[in-house]
Every structure is written in structure tokens, then in C-alpha cells.
Design an enzyme around this catalytic site. Sequence first.
Site, PDB file in Angstrom:
ATOM      1  N   SER A 176       0.804  -1.228   0.000  1.00 52.27           N
ATOM      2  CA  SER A 176       0.000   0.000   0.000  1.00 52.27           C
ATOM      3  C   SER A 176       0.835   1.276   0.000  1.00 52.27           C
ATOM      4  CB  SER A 176      -0.954   0.015   1.197  1.00 52.27           C
ATOM      5  OG  SER A 176      -0.241   0.290   2.379  1.00 52.27           O
ATOM      6  N   LYS A 208       1.752   4.473   6.885  1.00 48.58           N
ATOM      7  CA  LYS A 208       0.919   5.364   6.070  1.00 48.58           C
ATOM      8  C   LYS A 208       1.587   6.731   6.022  1.00 48.58           C
ATOM      9  CE  LYS A 208      -3.129   2.904   6.017  1.00 48.58           C
ATOM     10  NZ  LYS A 208      -3.749   2.346   4.840  1.00 48.58           N
TER      11      LYS A 208
END
Lengths: 167, 481
Positions: free
Chosen positions: A64, A101
Site C-alpha cells: 500500500s 501510512k
Amino acid sequence: RGSIPHGSIFHALIQPTPVPLALESVRAGFPSVAQDYFAGDFSFDENVIIHPDTTFILKVAGDSMEGAGIFDEDLLVVDRSLEPQEGDVVVAILDDELTVKRLLMHGHVPILHAENARYPDFIPQDDQSLSIWGVVTGNYHSQRNTTMIHHGNTPSGHTPLPGVSSS
Amino acid sequence: MSMADGTISADPGAAIEGIENDDEAYAMVDEDAALSSGSDDGQDARTPPRFVLADANSFFASCETVFDPSLAGRPVVVLSNNDGCVVARSAEAKRLGIINGTPWFKIREQAMHDHVVARSSNYELYASLSHRMMSVMRNFLPDQEVYSIDECFLRATGEDEALRNTCSDMRAAVLKGVGIPVSVGVAPSKTLAKISNHWAKQHSGNGGITLWNHIDRKHGDEALASVPIDDIWGVGRRLTRKLMGMGITNALQLRDADPVMIRHRFSVMLERTVLELRGVPCIEADSDANGGVRKSQILCSRMFSSPVTGFETLAQALSVYAQQACHRLRRQHGLCARVAAFSSTSPYRQNYTRISGSVVLDDPSDSPIIIAKAACDALRPYVDPHAQYIRAGVLLLGLSQADSYHTLEGFEASRDEHELGSTIEDISRRFGPRHVGIGYGGMRGGGHQDADTGAQWTMRRDMLSGRCTTRWDELAVVHAR
């Protein structure tokens, strides 16, 4: 009761650093001047880890964050002592797991952004607060199809490509 | 912290009854400190030095939580070597009434029902995080004495509020940077710092920092009166009974006892405790704990994963423990004069027996061969060939510094002349522990992640978390999803 004479401190300061004699015997010619300057190679981590006490290495699982150049199996260098800033790649605690993230601001609300279009952003609900574990200062991505260097494991033998010679 | 077994025990003497010291902390009186703080220098505006005790909250459980956030807020217990007993508990596990030292098998069912998470002790991880935590704290208050794996004394001066701020910053830095919560006690003596620290843990709402001055001002003598005698640092179980017999049951009564009488009826050590309770610092830095140098003894003991019968098998274990103890001896450049070994059967079975013996070495030594052999010889005459031994250990006694050992010629220490010990250590550093060694100490087998040997008696650690900071193949995982 100044028990330490000033002279001795001064003396200590001007003491020259002892220079080792030639480390190997030289049969002819001049001894290597470079030898006197050699104090060991630098290490990679002393350059990339500023706070060793609070820096941890983690292993990435998932894709991701590929947009940020962070790939599956990469080694992540995370400094916990840094204050997270907008735009930092961070390790956050999401669903009881460590997750990597990018920290962005949505107006006044901090959100966690995935650098891969296939993954949604995480936007905390009203009563939620983001729990940041540490700030990512870098990652190591191996460019070779070898597993990460484990102690004692030598990389498996690669057959040379036809028409390519190595110097 | 108390541990039923394990090699990082802060007080190895406690593990074995009857063998030497339990008051090693009181090495020497800090005369300067005692003098300077006892008298006021008149015009001197400087505040007297204070002692700061910083102590991690549920250290082992906190370490487990750093890389596994799912453990936060849950009851966590850490089990001793071999998953035998509970050695550490998170606050939530304490609240469930789980007591340290409880055999795991006795409470397993109830614990599972209560969703308790059990972890094998991961000493490698704890040692690494301890090291980081201590290092961070050193940046705030420099004069540090690491007292055990999870606590240290620091010296400080200054006004109360400034000191509280420094401690508050230090606490925040450790929590953020390493992930370990610590409690801090500040007092004019180490004993009072311990009491203040304990107070910090029991009373919330003080930000984890408690100043003795504040307790004293707010609660007066009631504070010390609320501290039971056996909670005082340096008052062991043995002394407790005797003190209780004299009607001294709390810290206040001990503080007000006549120090001279205490010295006569107990020891100089307890007299110092009385003075410390009065705010006079007189317990010197404990070099025993400082830098891991142990002055009086080195202990290495473990529980087996399955009972062991017969001398031959027991000797294998002793040889491994002797080598580990030897490693520590060499690290502090020491020599030992006497080697003791002990073993026992399970206290939870019938016919509990405990055997021990010791051998005086011909000359003080640091050789793993001599020490391993002595450990086996020490126990050999006492081994019951039918008994099922569940634990064993090796103790090095009569320690001295190798550099300062001088005798007449011909009576030199039996040094490790062949550099065998250092060679073994070099190999361990390069290839990991226990790839080579003396006797069975070198056997490598199918143990957990190459940490254990393949011999049948090695440790069982079924619930071991990753050694995230010391093993490349056990790194913590961060998800990208």
C-alpha cells in the site's frame, strides 16, 4: 583546595594522539602513507540513524505504500523520538497492528493516506484519535532478487548473463 | 522485581537460600554525601542532592506491548524460563489477582477464561529495551546507577519544581522514544526515593512522578506509617519477622527506632536504613549492579523442560550453565575461587529434594574448562540416580579482579591460557550462541530459532515473542495495507 594542577590538564590537551607504526612489513619502497589515516570504514547505520536509542527497524508486509517507494519486504527505519509532521511517512497503530501510512491533514483533521490507489485513506471518526508509533526516516529496498542478508547466508549463486561481463 | 528464576535477576542471592548476602546493596557508606547533606553550610543556597529512582511499570509486559499493540490494556503475564511460573504481570493482570511466582499450570485454565495473554520470557528483547531506556534517561540526569534491568538511580540537584519538570520530560521521552512507561520517585535518600516511587505507582494523578517533599508535606508521618516494614528497600523477609517481634511493623516505627540499638541487634546495614528513612543519604552506589559487575557471586540457573535423571545428563546442563557463568565472569575480568552447583526436584511433586555442593579451586580461575569440571565435581557425590531433577544451577563465588590478582611466583591464577574462553565467545558473536562449547554446551539442535541446544533438557518457551531488536530474522512486521 584546587587539587588538580592546571599544568596537567593543559598537558593532557596537547598530548598527541599516538600514531601506530606500520601495521605490516614493507619490503621495498615507501610505507603506505594511507595506513596512518585508516581508522576503519564508516558504517551505514551511523549515517542513517540519528537517535540509536529510539530508532527501530521493522519489516514491511504489503504494497500500500509503493507510491512512496516502500515495497513489500523492505526494511523500515523508524525513529520514535521524532514529532510527526504533516507529510511524514509514519507507523501508526490501526486495529491493534503496526501500519505504515503517510500523515496528511484534511483541514484540521489528521488522516492516514495510503500511497497506492487501491487502498483507501484512513479518516478517524469523531471520537477517534490517531495513535502514531513512530516516524519513518527511511527504508532499505533491496534491488537484487536475493533474500535479505541473514547472518551466515551467502546469496544463492547467480549465473552470469550471456554477453555481460563484470569487471 | 522478583523472579523465580532467570539469569537477569537483580538479586541472585534471593534465588538460593542460605548462600551468602542479601544486603549487597549496602556496599559502603557514602561519607561525603552523609556529611554534606546532614549539615547545612549556612550561606550555601544550593539545594542538597536528591536521589531519583526511575522504575519501569510492569517492565516485561510493557516490553511485550511495544511491538504488539494488541496487548495494550489487556491482562498480560510473562512466564519464567521454561514457562514455569508467572514472573511479571501487566497492571490488568495484577488486577485479576494473579500473583508473581504462581506456577502457570495452576492458573492456566482460569487465565484463559479471563483472556489473559501469556508470553514466554524474551530476555533478549527486555535487555535491549532496558539498554535503550537507560540511555535515554542518562541524557536528562547524567549521574546514573543502573540498579536492575528495569530501574535506575539518578542524582539531581535543584528546586523541586525544576526537578519535577526534568523528571517529567525524562519520563515522556522514555515513553515516546522507547514505549516504556516509568514511574519516578525523588527524595533526599535512596530508601525514601524507593518509597516515593512506590507511591507514584499506587497513587495516580501525579503524572507518574512523586517527590518525597510533597508526600511529607501533605501526609506527614502518616505516609511512612502506611508503608509496611517488609516493603522497605533492604528489609528482607528474615529481618521482617524479627522487627515485627519488637513491635516495629511500619516504616515510621523503624525511622524512629534508636539507630544504635538497631545496629547492635541487627546490622550496620539496617542502621543505615533507619538514617535513610530520616532523609540522610548513606547508601553508596551499588557497584554490584553498576555496569553488571557482581562483586560477590555470579549465578546461572534454569529450569529444565522435562525432568532429568542421572548424573550424566545433569552434568551436561551444569557444563552449559558453568560456561554461561564463566562468560559473565570474563566480561567483568574476574576470577573465581570457589564453584558451587545445586539441583532440585519439583517442589510440586512428592519427595522434594534439593542437593548442593561446592569445590574450592586450586587457584582462582576464569577458565571454562576448570570451572565446568568443578561444577560437575561439586554435585557428583550428591546425585540420587533415581531422582527427577527439574532445575539446576552454577554459582561462582570468591570473585576477584583478574588485574589485581598477584601472588607469589608459582602460585599464579589458573588463567585461561589457551584463550579458549575468548575463542568460544568470538565464535558465539559470529555465529550466534551455543554453536560451539564444552561438552554438550556446544550441541546445536532443533531448538527454537537456533537459540537453544538440541539436548533434551533445554528450555521450553512456547509463547516467545520476536526478538525484534537483536535478530534480523525476527523483525517486527509493519503492515502496508
